[in-house]
Motif scaffolding. Structure first.
Motif, PDB file in Angstrom:
ATOM      1  N   ASN A 245       5.093   0.591  -9.710  1.00  0.00           N
ATOM      2  CA  ASN A 245       6.086  -0.431  -9.370  1.00  0.00           C
ATOM      3  C   ASN A 245       5.501  -1.425  -8.371  1.00  0.00           C
ATOM      4  O   ASN A 245       5.569  -2.647  -8.554  1.00  0.00           O
ATOM      5  CB  ASN A 245       7.323   0.200  -8.734  1.00  0.00           C
ATOM      6  N   LEU A 246       4.917  -0.908  -7.293  1.00  0.00           N
ATOM      7  CA  LEU A 246       4.439  -1.762  -6.206  1.00  0.00           C
ATOM      8  C   LEU A 246       3.161  -2.507  -6.581  1.00  0.00           C
ATOM      9  O   LEU A 246       3.025  -3.699  -6.284  1.00  0.00           O
ATOM     10  CB  LEU A 246       4.213  -0.912  -4.954  1.00  0.00           C
ATOM     11  N   SER A 247       2.233  -1.823  -7.229  1.00  0.00           N
ATOM     12  CA  SER A 247       0.980  -2.511  -7.585  1.00  0.00           C
ATOM     13  C   SER A 247       1.216  -3.540  -8.678  1.00  0.00           C
ATOM     14  O   SER A 247       0.602  -4.615  -8.680  1.00  0.00           O
ATOM     15  CB  SER A 247      -0.090  -1.504  -8.010  1.00  0.00           C
ATOM     16  N   ALA A 248       2.122  -3.235  -9.613  1.00  0.00           N
ATOM     17  CA  ALA A 248       2.428  -4.212 -10.664  1.00  0.00           C
ATOM     18  C   ALA A 248       3.083  -5.447 -10.074  1.00  0.00           C
ATOM     19  O   ALA A 248       2.748  -6.586 -10.441  1.00  0.00           O
ATOM     20  CB  ALA A 248       3.327  -3.583 -11.728  1.00  0.00           C
ATOM     21  N   ASN A 249       4.026  -5.271  -9.134  1.00  0.00           N
ATOM     22  CA  ASN A 249       4.688  -6.420  -8.546  1.00  0.00           C
ATOM     23  C   ASN A 249       3.699  -7.273  -7.750  1.00  0.00           C
ATOM     24  O   ASN A 249       3.761  -8.511  -7.770  1.00  0.00           O
ATOM     25  CB  ASN A 249       5.849  -5.989  -7.662  1.00  0.00           C
ATOM     26  N   ALA A 250       2.758  -6.623  -7.069  1.00  0.00           N
ATOM     27  CA  ALA A 250       1.716  -7.374  -6.366  1.00  0.00           C
ATOM     28  C   ALA A 250       0.888  -8.183  -7.346  1.00  0.00           C
ATOM     29  O   ALA A 250       0.553  -9.353  -7.088  1.00  0.00           O
ATOM     30  CB  ALA A 250       0.817  -6.413  -5.574  1.00  0.00           C
ATOM     31  N   ARG A 251       0.560  -7.607  -8.497  1.00  0.00           N
ATOM     32  CA  ARG A 251      -0.224  -8.321  -9.508  1.00  0.00           C
ATOM     33  C   ARG A 251       0.588  -9.435 -10.154  1.00  0.00           C
ATOM     34  O   ARG A 251       0.051 -10.505 -10.473  1.00  0.00           O
ATOM     35  CB  ARG A 251      -0.734  -7.330 -10.557  1.00  0.00           C
TER      36      ARG A 251
END
Length: 573
Positions: A245-251
């Motif tokens: 969730n968090l790494s995808a949103n950062a990307r």
């Protein structure tokens, strides 16, 4: 914590699945909408950037620089120190910290050890902190020896199931001279550590070689972060955000930046990292991209303006009240904004007048976006360059599907152009609420998440927030949206801040009432402002009074707080 999964529920109408979203044919972000984001854990994301950037600066804290390698060494030592204390896969590690270097080391270090991080606001009272510590099952808590933090943490240690405090030095993150001056002149701002075996100094925790035992992380299923909601609709709930969730949103956020080269990526980190907006847009996104964070422990307008000039930041994320405070500070006349290429506003609606004034004063472009705790931070935003529509939250991020559904029957999409409740799906949608299956059932519709916000989508795929469903005022059978009245109020040059709420009315059920904070040089009074306002509104929208206040209540990150205003006025939420 592992094996979390979002609950299933009735999906929206199949016909909507077949319709081509309007933003696909009018997409104005500088990247394809139709993207996927492979699973990626936050420790893997962090250490990949370290391998690329090495000696490049990651943090600038009060003029002290920390390179990627230096921060990575701290992260690894935190991970080993936690493992030595018995912390492992799924344990909850709390951060009761402002924006200081300790936060970054503890955040990624706890995750590298396999733990789930729990964010706590440094402004919490003893009861608020104790409740969320108990609810989350937090066993170890990072904090500072600051008088504003440590006494609260010590009381929670005694009255909850919390097992240990890790306490950092306030002066520890400062440059040597500033550290010395702090110790000499600001000792009253620190609290001595009691002799208690349950308390570990941060310096002792990281007194090791950093050779921690690697932990296998399932990025899509393992929970990286418990992020508690702001509580605007009742008791705060812990949103379970996975590593993916968090790494995808950062990307996703990084993908829409047309100039995301790390050599010219310097972001002002003044929004609190404990809030999901800053956690994604400042911390994780900048680490992913290999940029630098100019970190300030709290927002002070003059300090922020001086940091912009000193470090030549390229990006400035903030909430609307922050932009207003910067405009109000006389130091703005001495600030060099030449390096600033993007200002991102979120957390609350941005008044068009504030946007225009800030852009005129700085020459920077202010783009408004939208997100919520349950979205890991961001759902949509206006493009950094190109068509920027004031009063809208732009278009969805890549891989994010937004729909508008009937407020009474959320399984049915509304007709094109009609207002409806915003629901969305994408890789950033939380895994669910911690220990709250009842709340999960209320917000999930298949893979889509209900937001409680009413919106409209125009012919170019730009989304406009009309209002919160729960903020609507029922006036004699008519639905009145407070934000529309507030939008008119902001057109008056004397109005600095405005909130409208419904107050009980024996005849109409509710009536709108406005609360306003005025600009410093304003001379108008409440009746005069009401006389100016009401002729511009429909009969059912007209306010019964305009109450002038010195200031309006705000949340922990500076958003105007309608819930607190209702409570102060004795009106049930």
């Amino acid at each position: 914590m592992t094996d979390a999964s979002a609950p299933a529920s009735t999906a929206p109408s199949a016909a909507a699945d077949d319709a081509e979203p309007i933003w696909k044919t009018h997409y104005n972000h500088p990247c394809p909408w139709d993207q996927t984001f492979p699973p990626l854990s936050l420790p893997d994301m962090f250490f990949a950037s370290v391998a690329r950037k090495h000696s490049a600066p990651l943090l600038d804290f009060m003029e002290r620089k920390y390179s990627y390698d230096q921060v990575a060494h701290g992260v690894a030592r935190v991970a080993k120190g936690l493992q030595a204390l018995g912390i492992g896969k799924g344990d909850r590690v709390g951060l009761f910290l402002p924006n200081v270097p300790h936060y970054v080391a503890a955040y990624y270090g706890a995750m590298a050890a396999g733990a789930t991080v729990v964010n706590f606001s440094p402004l919490y009272t003893v009861d608020e902190l104790a409740h969320q510590v108990e609810d989350s099952g937090t066993t170890i808590l990072f904090t500072l020896s600051a008088t504003a933090l440590l006494p609260t943490a010590l009381k929670v240690l005694d009255k909850s199931t919390l097992q240990r405090l890790v306490v950092g030095s306030v002066a520890g993150g400062l440059p040597p001279l500033k550290s010395l001056l702090f110790r000499l002149f600001k000792s009253k701002e620190t609290t001595p550590l009691p002799n208690d075996p349950r308390i570990t100094r941060f310096s002792k925790l990281i007194a090791n070689d950093g050779q921690y035992a690697p932990v296998q992380i399932d990025a899509e299923r393992d929970i990286a972060l418990f992020q508690y909601t702001g509580g605007t609709t009742g008791t705060p709930k812990g949103a379970m955000l996975s590593h993916q969730n968090l790494s995808a949103n950062a990307r996703q956020v990084n993908a829409i930046d047309p100039r995301n080269d790390s050599e010219h990526d310097r972001i002002l980190g003044v929004l609190p990292f404990f809030h999901v907006f800053a956690n994604t847009c400042v911390l994780n996104r900048t680490v992913l991209n290999g940029g630098e964070i100019v970190m300030l422990p709290r927002f002070e307008a003059e300090a922020a303006l001086k940091a912009i000039t000193r470090t030549r930041v390229t990006a400035l994320p903030g909430v609307p009240t922050m932009y207003q405070a910067l405009l109000d500070n006389p130091e703005i006349a001495n600030t060099n904004f030449a390096s600033l290429r993007a200002c991102i506003s979120g957390g609350a609606p941005l008044a068009a007048e504030v946007k225009a004034r800030f852009e005129d004063a700085t020459g920077a472009n202010v783009v408004e976006g939208y997100g919520l705790t349950e979205s890991s931070g961001v759902v949509s935003t206006n493009p950094y360059e190109g068509l920027n529509k004031p009063g809208t939250i732009g278009q969805p991020l890549p891989g994010t599907l937004v729909r508008l559904v009937d407020k009474e029957d959320p399984t049915r999409d509304v007709a094109p152009g009609e207002p409806g409740e915003i629901i969305f799906s994408g890789p950033q949608v939380m895994r669910g609420y911690w220990n709250r299956p009842d709340a999960d059932a209320d917000v999930f519709i298949g893979n889509f998440l209900r937001t409680g916000d009413v919106g409209q989508i125009d012919e170019q795929g730009y989304i406009r927030i009309v209002d919160r469903i729960k903020d609507m005022i029922a006036v004699g059978g008519f639905k009145v949206f407070p934000s529309q009245i507030e939008e008119v109020l902001y057109r008056h040059p004397a109005v600095k801040e405005a909130l409208v709420i419904g107050v009980p009315d024996t005849y109409r059920g509710e009536s709108p009432k406005a609360f306003v904070a005025l600009q410093d040089d304003a001379e108008i009074d409440g009746p005069g402002l009401m006389a100016w306002l009401n002729p511009q509104l429909g009969k059912h929208e007209r306010v019964i009074a305009v109450d002038i206040r010195e200031a309006l209540p705000k949340t922990l990150i500076g958003k105007l707080d309608r819930k607190a205003l209702r409570k102060a006025e004795g009106i049930a939420a």
